[in-house]
Design an enzyme around this catalytic site. Structure first.
Site, mmCIF file in Angstrom:
data_model
loop_
_atom_site.group_PDB
_atom_site.id
_atom_site.type_symbol
_atom_site.label_atom_id
_atom_site.label_comp_id
_atom_site.label_asym_id
_atom_site.label_seq_id
_atom_site.Cartn_x
_atom_site.Cartn_y
_atom_site.Cartn_z
ATOM 1 N N LYS A 1 -1.264 7.252 11.408
ATOM 2 C CA LYS A 1 -1.149 8.163 10.266
ATOM 3 C C LYS A 1 0.294 8.633 10.060
ATOM 4 O O LYS A 1 0.810 8.657 8.939
ATOM 5 C CB LYS A 1 -2.073 9.372 10.493
ATOM 6 N N ALA B 1 0.823 -1.218 0.000
ATOM 7 C CA ALA B 1 0.000 0.000 0.000
ATOM 8 C C ALA B 1 0.852 1.261 0.000
ATOM 9 O O ALA B 1 0.555 2.223 -0.723
ATOM 10 C CB ALA B 1 -0.934 -0.003 1.200
ATOM 11 N N LYS C 1 -5.918 -20.331 1.443
ATOM 12 C CA LYS C 1 -7.333 -20.669 1.236
ATOM 13 C C LYS C 1 -8.196 -19.418 1.350
ATOM 14 O O LYS C 1 -9.141 -19.225 0.571
ATOM 15 C CB LYS C 1 -7.776 -21.724 2.256
ATOM 16 N N VAL D 1 3.392 -12.920 -6.487
ATOM 17 C CA VAL D 1 4.159 -13.997 -5.852
ATOM 18 C C VAL D 1 4.855 -13.391 -4.623
ATOM 19 O O VAL D 1 4.338 -12.469 -4.015
ATOM 20 C CB VAL D 1 5.141 -14.601 -6.869
#
Length: 345
Positions: A44, A20, A164, A192
Site C-alpha cells: 500500500k 494503474a 496469446k 502499444v
C-alpha cells in the site's frame, strides 16, 4: 475537479502497476473516489509514495483492498458500491512458462472473475486494458493500416504466450458480455508500447529496453519497429472510455501518431541528450545476426518474431469518438528518459 465525479467510486485493479498508478492519479485529480486492488496490502505504501511523487497530496478518496486475479476471495467486496471498474491488472509471470496455458488460463479466468463480480454488483461499465498484441499481429496487408477491426489470430505462428493470453482474455470478455453480461457495459483499450514518466524506481519492461540503449549495454540495435503511447494519455483514454456513452461496446487502439524503429530511437536520443547520450550505440544489428544468435540465446529468440513486424496503426477512432489528443511519441520517450535519469537507472 469535475462535478460529475463527486461520489462516483471507481475500482482500479492492480494498483502497483505503471498504468494503474497513472489512472489512480488522474481519477483523484478529477475528484473521483478510488478503490484499488493489491495482491498484498503490504504494498500500500508503495502506491502512496508513487502518488506523492506524482503530485497527489491528499488520500482521503483512496482506499485499498487485498485481492488476487487467481482467486475469488474479496472480489465481491472490491466491486461493492462501484460505478466503474478500470481492469488494468494482469497476472504476473517473471519467466516465460514452459506451458503457455500457465499464462493464458490465469489471464482469461482473472478477466472473467472481474467481469462477473462487476456484473453482480451492478457496476455500470468495465474498461479493460488489453493490448496491441490482441489486434495487429496477424495483419498481412501492408497497404492498409491496422485498426480496431483487426484481430490477432491466437494461433499465429511465433505469437508469444503473453500476447496469446491477451487475445484470449479479450475474446473471453466480449463473449461474456454478449452471453452473460446483462446490463454490464464493456470498453476495451488496446495500447502499444507504453512509455512516459515514472513515479518510482520500479521499471516497466519498456523502460528496461530504453535503459539498455541509454547505458550502452545494447552494443548494436536490432531493427525492430515499435509504436508508442504516453502513459498519461493512456490513463486519460481509459477515463474517457469510462464516462463517454459512445465508448460502450467499443475497443480503442492507444498510440501516438507514427512508428519508430529502435535504431531511430537510438539516433534520436543521441541527438537530444548531448553528453548524457555518449554511451549510446547507433550501430544497427542485421536481422540475420539476430536469427543466428536465436539458436543459442533465449533473449535473441524472443526478438526474432518482432523483426520486420508491421505496426502502422490508426488512432483515428479514439480521436474522433472520444476527442482523445495524445502526445507525440518523442515527448513520451523523453519523459521516460527523464525518469530513468531521475531514478539513477
Amino acid at each position: 475537479m469535475e462535478n460529475s465525479a463527486n461520489n462516483k467510486l471507481v475500482l482500479v485493479t492492480g494498483g502497483t502497476g505503471f498504468v494503474a498508478i497513472e489512472c489512480i492519479k488522474q481519477l483523484l485529480e478529477k475528484g473521483y473516489q478510488v478503490r484499488t486492488t493489491l495482491r498484498s496490502l503490504k504494498r500500500k505504501d508503495e502506491i502512496i509514495e508513487s502518488l506523492k511523487a506524482s503530485g497527489i497530496l491528499t488520500f482521503y478518496n483512496l482506499t485499498f483492498i487485498e485481492t488476487d486475479l487467481l482467486t475469488d476471495k474479496n472480489w465481491d467486496k472490491a466491486v461493492e458500491g462501484c460505478d466503474y471498474v478500470l481492469h488494468v491488472a494482469s497476472p504476473i509471470h517473471l519467466e516465460i512458462p514452459k506451458d503457455e496455458n500457465e499464462m493464458i488460463k490465469p489471464a482469461v479466468e482473472g478477466t472473467l472473475r472481474v467481469l462477473k463480480a462487476a456484473r453482480d454488483a451492478g457496476v455500470k461499465r468495465v474498461v479493460m486494458t488489453s493490448n496491441f498484441g490482441a489486434v495487429g499481429y496477424s495483419h498481412a496487408d501492408k497497404s492498409k493500416v491496422i485498426t480496431e477491426e483487426n484481430w490477432t489470430n491466437p494461433n499465429e505462428k511465433g505469437l508469444s504466450a503473453y500476447n496469446k493470453s491477451k487475445v484470449m482474455a479479450e475474446k473471453a470478455a466480449w463473449e461474456f458480455i454478449k452471453n452473460e453480461g446483462r446490463d454490464l457495459q464493456l470498453s476495451v483499450i488496446n495500447p502499444v508500447g507504453i512509455f512516459g514518466p515514472a513515479y518510482s524506481a520500479k521499471l516497466s519492461s519498456g523502460f528496461e529496453l530504453l535503459k539498455k540503449i541509454l547505458d550502452g549495454s545494447m552494443k548494436a540495435i536490432p531493427n525492430i519497429t515499435i509504436s508508442i503511447v504516453d502513459v498519461r494519455d493512456l490513463a486519460d483514454l481509459h477515463i474517457k472510455a469510462m464516462t463517454n456513452e459512445a465508448a460502450n461496446a467499443q475497443r480503442f487502439l492507444a498510440l501516438s501518431d507514427g512508428v519508430m524503429t529502435l535504431p531511430d530511437i537510438a539516433i534520436f536520443f543521441k541527438k537530444q541528450l548531448g553528453e548524457q547520450g555518449n554511451k549510446i550505440s547507433t550501430k544497427r544489428l542485421p536481422d540475420w545476426v539476430v536469427k543466428i544468435a536465436a539458436l543459442f540465446n533465449s533473449q535473441a529468440k524472443a526478438l526474432v518474431p518482432m523483426l520486420s513486424k508491421y505496426r502502422d496503426s490508426s488512432n483515428e477512432k479514439a480521436r474522433k469518438v472520444l476527442d482523445w489528443q495524445p502526445r507525440s511519441k518523442e515527448e513520451a520517450l523523453l519523459a521516460t528518459v527523464e525518469s530513468l535519469f531521475k531514478y539513477n537507472f
